[in-house]
Scaffold this motif. Structure first.
Motif: not given
Length: 540
Positions: A394-401, A428-431, A435-439
């Motif tokens: 859930r952390r990944y889907t809510r951040a990376v999506g 989008p590449a940087v974001l 997002a992956i690091a944030l998740a």
């Protein structure tokens, strides 16, 4: 019954100055009006009214300390009378700005542990600083707080020092995300007045992304520098000389450079503590500490931005009754009635000196967390239980999506024939990478623990969540009033739930995010035995 008394006469020099400063915009308007009309008397009339009303406070304000109540009468046009039962007094805070200190005055405010409007607070402004220590001791006599050592500018308090401010801590002041939030409106202001249009026009005509980046940096970096300097100055002015003292019944905080403040926190209203770890502070090895209190000012900051070692040192003393002991007869907090704590005599507890930890002379140092006097399993240092793979997903889907979805913008622009610089594909590449690091960081910061009751301490609920603004909450079980198990559609499919502990202190609601449903019921049973059998689940 004691006679009615007036405030010190030197307040006649304080209040006119303060009131004139307060109404500077109005007085400037009157000066402009007088200059434009040619009648300069117009500029003097409002100033005279403000000064007269300020002077009238001395004649219209009286107070008295009776055997059962403290009373205050004030007001000229609207007369107001306040009466506070002495048994309800929970704190007596002292404040003195530069003008008060120069005149030997102080402001004394009485707190009852209840929320109060600004105009309804029992505040004596201004008293002779020499009488403040004795008055404070008299008002707090029923709480057992130790007050001694009267001085002309401050009331010295007894107790063990568990926190001490260091000048080197100012380096952490600019790392608060709150301070850097000021940058966003400034950048928005620049975009509103044409900066954004120039940037996007340049990008549309193929100007290199490096030039665009330099333009943005030229706007942001000076603002960041100014905000950093202002944060350091504000930090020094507010927290200079901070000391945290614990006498077993109350916490005493004293700090301030220009305006000195002395705050007393009644430990009968103490329900736990929160360690705040914003991302920038966490990367620098620092944190903040707040007390979870009921009543007035429920989230009282104990330590500002400080090294983790100092925060954990103070946290261990606050949460561990044995470490908070002062002398042989100091009381400790033990589980009492629901929502409150009973007091016990520490003489009934045998604690070795080595278990108590560092002495007061070491408080506030930059020592590592291991130097704190926390026993294994203390709320502030316990290892938290992770919430499993479903919570991580859930952390990944809510951040990376959402981050990956930004790639649709240049894609749609290409389909409709809009020309743009290829550099925009970096967004989008940087974001997505961020997002992956944030998740991953959000998942690493997600967890909880339940510490069982001991003869010296209640059951503790420890919960942690967040990344950019991470908080570790340590909540005592007697402060928990009820529970809510909340599930969204996607949480139900993943077998997860958000457990909400309701309390009358601090944030009022403390969340255990994305915990397995079965574990949520176990937590309820461990913290408040018997309530799990009457549970209700709220779906959203």
């Amino acid at each position: 019954m004691n006679p009615w008394q007036r405030l010190n006469r030197r307040m006649l020099l304080v209040h006119p100055v303060n009131e004139v400063i307060k109404y500077v915009p109005v007085l400037l308007g009157s000066v402009i009006l007088g200059a434009s009309s040619g009648n300069h008397a117009w500029s003097l009339i409002p100033t005279g009214i403000v000064v007269v009303l300020a002077l009238s406070r001395w004649f219209t304000t009286t107070y008295r300390v009776g055997p059962t109540h403290v009373e205050l009468r004030t007001g000229l046009i609207q007369r107001r009378s306040l009466s506070v039962p002495r048994s309800r007094i929970r704190s007596v805070d002292i404040e003195a700005d530069l003008l008060h200190r120069a005149l030997g005055l102080a402001v004394l405010a009485i707190g009852t542990g209840q929320q109060a409007e600004a105009g309804e607070r029992f505040k004596l402004d201004a008293l002779d600083a020499r009488v403040v220590p004795g008055l404070r001791a008299e008002l707090l006599a029923h709480t057992g707080a130790e007050v001694s050592g009267p001085g002309p500018q401050e009331a010295e308090v007894g107790g063990r020092e568990i926190g001490h401010w260091r000048a080197g801590w100012v380096r952490y002041a600019p790392l608060s995300l709150t301070g850097f939030a000021i940058v966003a409106p400034v950048v928005g202001f620049g975009f509103q007045y044409g900066f954004g249009e120039k940037v996007f026009r340049s990008a549309a005509h193929g100007v290199g992304g490096g030039n665009v980046a330099l333009g943005i940096a030229g706007l942001v970096l000076p603002v960041v520098l100014v905000v950093s300097v202002a944060s350091c100055a504000q930090y020094l002015a507010t927290y200079y000389g901070l000391r945290v003292l614990d006498d077993g019944r109350t916490l005493h905080l004293r700090y301030g450079f220009f305006t000195t403040r002395q705050i007393t926190l009644d430990l009968a209203r103490f329900r736990g503590a929160t360690v705040k770890e914003p991302l920038l502070l966490r990367l620098a090895g620092a944190a903040e500490l707040e007390a979870i209190m009921t009543g007035e000012n429920p989230r009282q900051r104990i330590l500002p931005q400080a090294p983790e070692g100092a925060v954990h040192h103070t946290l261990a003393h606050v949460l561990t009754p044995a470490a908070r002991r002062v002398g042989a007869h100091a009381p400790v907090l033990v589980p009492g009635e629901p929502g409150d704590f009973a007091r016990a005599d520490a003489t009934s507890v045998t604690t070795e000196k080595s278990e108590v930890g560092a002495t007061a002379s070491g408080a506030g140092t930059d020592a590592p967390p291991s130097a704190a006097p926390a026993a294994a399993g203390a709320p502030g240092s316990v290892v938290l239980v992770s919430h499993g793979g479903a919570a991580r997903y859930r952390r990944y889907t809510r951040a990376v999506g959402p981050a990956a979805a930004t790639a649709l913008v240049p894609l749609v622009a290409s389909l409709v024939g809009v020309r743009y610089s290829p550099w925009w594909w970096l967004v989008p590449a940087v974001l997505t990478v961020v997002a992956i690091a944030l998740a991953e960081d959000r998942y690493r910061g997600l967890g909880h623990a339940v510490l069982p009751e001991t003869p010296l301490a209640p059951t503790w609920l420890v919960t942690r969540s967040g990344s950019l603004d991470r908080e570790r909450d340590c909540l005592a079980a007697p402060g928990v009033l009820g529970w809510t198990i909340r599930q969204t559609f996607f949480q139900r499919r993943a077998g997860l739930a958000t457990l909400v502990a309701a309390t009358g202190a601090g944030k009022k609601r403390y969340l255990v995010l994305d915990v397995p449903v079965a574990r949520a019921h176990e937590i309820i049973e461990q913290i408040t035995p018997g309530l799990a059998g009457t549970r209700q689940v709220r779906a959203t």
